[in-house]
Design a protein around this motif. Structure first.
Motif, short mmCIF file in Angstrom:
data_model
loop_
_atom_site.label_atom_id
_atom_site.label_comp_id
_atom_site.label_asym_id
_atom_site.label_seq_id
_atom_site.Cartn_x
_atom_site.Cartn_y
_atom_site.Cartn_z
N LYS A 149 0.82 -1.20 0.00
CA LYS A 149 0.00 0.00 0.00
C LYS A 149 0.86 1.26 0.00
CE LYS A 149 -3.31 2.39 2.94
NZ LYS A 149 -3.83 2.47 4.30
N VAL A 150 0.48 2.24 -0.83
CA VAL A 150 1.10 3.56 -0.73
C VAL A 150 0.28 4.32 0.31
CG1 VAL A 150 1.73 5.66 -1.98
CG2 VAL A 150 1.60 3.49 -3.20
N GLU A 151 0.84 4.49 1.50
CA GLU A 151 0.09 5.15 2.59
C GLU A 151 -0.24 6.59 2.22
OE1 GLU A 151 -1.12 4.17 5.46
OE2 GLU A 151 -0.28 2.13 5.52
N PHE A 152 -1.41 7.03 2.63
CA PHE A 152 -1.78 8.42 2.40
C PHE A 152 -0.78 9.32 3.14
CE2 PHE A 152 -4.30 12.28 3.16
CZ PHE A 152 -4.60 12.59 1.85
N ASN A 153 -0.15 10.23 2.41
CA ASN A 153 0.96 10.98 3.02
C ASN A 153 0.73 12.48 2.99
OD1 ASN A 153 1.43 11.70 0.31
ND2 ASN A 153 2.72 9.90 0.01
N ALA A 154 -0.54 12.89 2.89
CA ALA A 154 -0.80 14.32 2.78
C ALA A 154 -1.62 14.87 3.95
CB ALA A 154 -1.51 14.62 1.46
N VAL A 155 -1.59 14.17 5.08
CA VAL A 155 -2.41 14.65 6.20
C VAL A 155 -1.91 16.00 6.71
CG1 VAL A 155 -3.28 14.12 8.50
CG2 VAL A 155 -2.94 12.31 6.86
N ARG A 156 -0.60 16.15 6.84
CA ARG A 156 -0.05 17.44 7.27
C ARG A 156 -0.40 18.54 6.27
NH1 ARG A 156 3.44 16.88 11.56
NH2 ARG A 156 3.83 14.68 11.92
N GLU A 157 -0.31 18.17 5.00
CA GLU A 157 -0.63 19.13 3.95
C GLU A 157 -2.10 19.56 4.04
OE1 GLU A 157 -1.42 19.04 -0.71
OE2 GLU A 157 0.08 17.58 -0.07
N VAL A 158 -2.98 18.60 4.29
CA VAL A 158 -4.40 18.90 4.42
C VAL A 158 -4.63 19.84 5.61
CG1 VAL A 158 -6.65 17.91 5.00
CG2 VAL A 158 -5.24 16.81 3.27
N LEU A 159 -3.99 19.54 6.73
CA LEU A 159 -4.16 20.38 7.92
C LEU A 159 -3.64 21.80 7.67
CD1 LEU A 159 -3.23 17.94 10.82
CD2 LEU A 159 -5.47 18.95 10.36
N TYR A 161 -3.35 23.29 4.90
CA TYR A 161 -4.26 23.92 3.94
C TYR A 161 -5.51 24.47 4.65
CZ TYR A 161 -7.57 24.22 0.06
OH TYR A 161 -8.51 24.65 -0.84
N ILE A 162 -6.02 23.69 5.62
CA ILE A 162 -7.22 24.13 6.33
C ILE A 162 -6.91 25.31 7.27
CG2 ILE A 162 -8.92 23.40 8.06
CD1 ILE A 162 -8.84 20.61 6.72
N TYR A 163 -5.76 25.27 7.92
CA TYR A 163 -5.40 26.34 8.87
C TYR A 163 -5.11 27.67 8.17
CZ TYR A 163 -4.49 22.61 12.31
OH TYR A 163 -4.59 21.55 13.14
N GLU A 164 -4.58 27.60 6.96
CA GLU A 164 -4.01 28.81 6.34
C GLU A 164 -5.05 29.91 6.09
OE1 GLU A 164 -4.06 27.81 1.52
OE2 GLU A 164 -2.30 27.31 2.71
#
Lengths: 164, 161
Positions: A149-159, A161-164
Motif C-alpha cells: 500500500k502507498v500510505e496516504f501521506n498528505a495529512v499534514r498538507e491537508v491540515l 491547507y485548512i489552517y491557512e
C-alpha cells in the motif's frame, strides 16, 4: 501445516463470507444452499441488509468488530467493496472476490478487475460459479501477491491547507 | 477557538475512508471539532457525538426515484445551512456518495472556503457521480488510485487512506 492437511485431520477450513452493509442475496443464497460445501468447509455468512435468511449455515447481519475476528478464519470471500478488500489485504488475508452485480450501480467490477490484474485476490466473476471457486479456493489463492500500500501521506498538507 | 470541520460520507467504503482520514488528522491535532453528516444509520454509535443523518440521495438497490431525490436533496440543503451557521466550519471534507453534492454546493454558497473531496477508492477507470458533481465545487480534490489522475485533471494523488 497446510490448509489441506488441516482438512484431512478433520479440522474443516473456516471461511467467512462478507457482503458489506448492502447485502448480496444471490451469493449468500447460492453458498447457503450448497450442501457439498458443508462437508469440507465451516462457512459463516454475513447477510448485511439482504433479505435472504440462510437456512443451513451460521450467519450474522452486521458485526462492527469483524476486524478483531479475522484470525478465526482461513479464507475470506467478499463482495468487491473497497473498505472490506483493503482491510483484508492490509491484514495479509487470502481473499476470493465476487463483484456484486445485484446492485444497481455496477462499479464493483472495477475494483475486482484491479485486484485481479495485480493478483492481490482471486476473483470469481459470476455468482453461479462460486461453488467451484470455493472447492478450489486453496489453489486459487495460492499465488497471490502481497499488497503493497502507498500510505496516504498528505495529512499534514491537508491540515496546513485548512489552517491557512 | 477550536476549528470545526464538516465531514460528509455515506456507508461502507466512504465511511471507512472518512474514519481513516479523521483518525490521522486527530492524531496530529486532537482539538479539531468534527461535525459528521452521513446518509446511513448502520454506522451510528461509533461513539461519535456530533453526527447528523440525512436520507440517501439514491438507494443502492432501487432504481432512481425523483421524489425521493428531491426530498433527500432539500433535507441535506437545510441541514447544511443550519450546520454552517451554527458551527462556522473552516472546511468541509467529502467522500461520497451523492449526499455530498448538496452539502458542497451549500458550503460554496455560504463561503466555507476549504472544500476537500476524496474520490471513492474503488474507482480506477471511471468517475463516481459524487466525484463528477463535487469536483467543480471543490478547492482540493484527491484521488485514491493513481490511474484516476488521467480522468481528473486537477486531482492530487497522495497515496491511499
Amino acid at each position: 501445516m497446510t490448509l489441506s492437511s488441516l482438512d484431512a485431520s478433520n479440522n474443516k477450513t473456516r471461511i467467512l463470507v462478507i457482503t458489506g452493509t448492502t447485502g448480496f442475496d444471490s451469493l449468500v443464497k447460492k453458498i447457503d444452499e450448497s450442501r457439498e460445501l458443508e462437508s469440507r468447509y465451516d462457512i459463516t455468512l454475513q447477510t448485511g441488509e439482504g433479505s435472504y435468511q440462510p437456512q443451513y449455515k451460521p450467519w450474522f447481519d452486521f458485526d462492527k468488530s469483524l476486524k478483531d475476528k479475522l484470525a478465526d478464519y482461513d479464507f475470506f470471500i467478499t463482495h468487491a467493496g473497497a473498505g472490506t478488500i483493503f482491510m483484508l489485504l492490509e491484514h495479509k488475508k487470502r481473499v476470493l472476490v465476487v463483484p456484486n452485480t445485484d446492485r444497481a450501480d455496477k462499479h464493483q467490477v472495477e475494483l475486482a478487475n484491479y485486484v485481479k490484474s495485480k493478483r492481490l485476490c482471486a476473483v470469481c466473476e459470476r455468482v453461479q460459479d462460486i461453488e467451484g471457486a470455493i472447492l478450489s479456493i486453496d489453489a486459487n489463492t495460492q499465488h497471490l501477491q502481497p499488497y503493497a500500500k502507498v500510505e496516504f501521506n498528505a495529512v499534514r498538507e491537508v491540515l496546513r491547507y485548512i489552517y491557512e | 477557538m477550536d476549528i470545526s470541520i464538516l465531514l460528509v460520507y455515506g456507508e461502507g467504503g466512504h465511511h471507512d475512508q472518512a474514519m481513516r482520514l479523521m483518525k490521522q488528522m486527530q492524531s496530529l491535532d486532537p482539538t479539531i471539532d468534527f461535525i459528521h453528516v452521513t446518509d446511513t444509520v448502520t454506522m451510528k454509535g461509533d461513539s461519535i457525538e456530533k453526527i447528523h443523518t440525512v436520507p440517501p440521495i439514491r438507494h443502492k438497490n432501487e432504481s432512481f426515484n425523483p421524489l425521493a431525490f428531491v426530498n433527500a436533496y432539500l433535507k441535506a440543503v437545510i441541514l447544511t445551512v443550519k450546520l454552517v451557521r451554527q458551527h462556522q466550519p473552516r472546511a468541509v471534507i467529502g467522500f461520497g456518495p451523492g449526499i455530498c453534492i448538496p452539502v458542497f454546493m451549500v458550503c460554496k454558497v455560504m463561503r466555507v472556503k476549504k472544500r476537500i473531496f476524496f474520490e471513492d477508492w474503488c474507482r480506477f477507470t471511471s468517475k463516481s457521480l459524487s466525484g463528477k458533481a463535487c469536483s467543480p465545487f471543490s478547492t482540493k480534490f484527491f484521488v485514491q488510485n493513481e490511474s484516476l489522475k488521467e480522468l481528473y485533471r486537477d486531482a492530487e494523488f497522495a497515496g491511499r487512506l
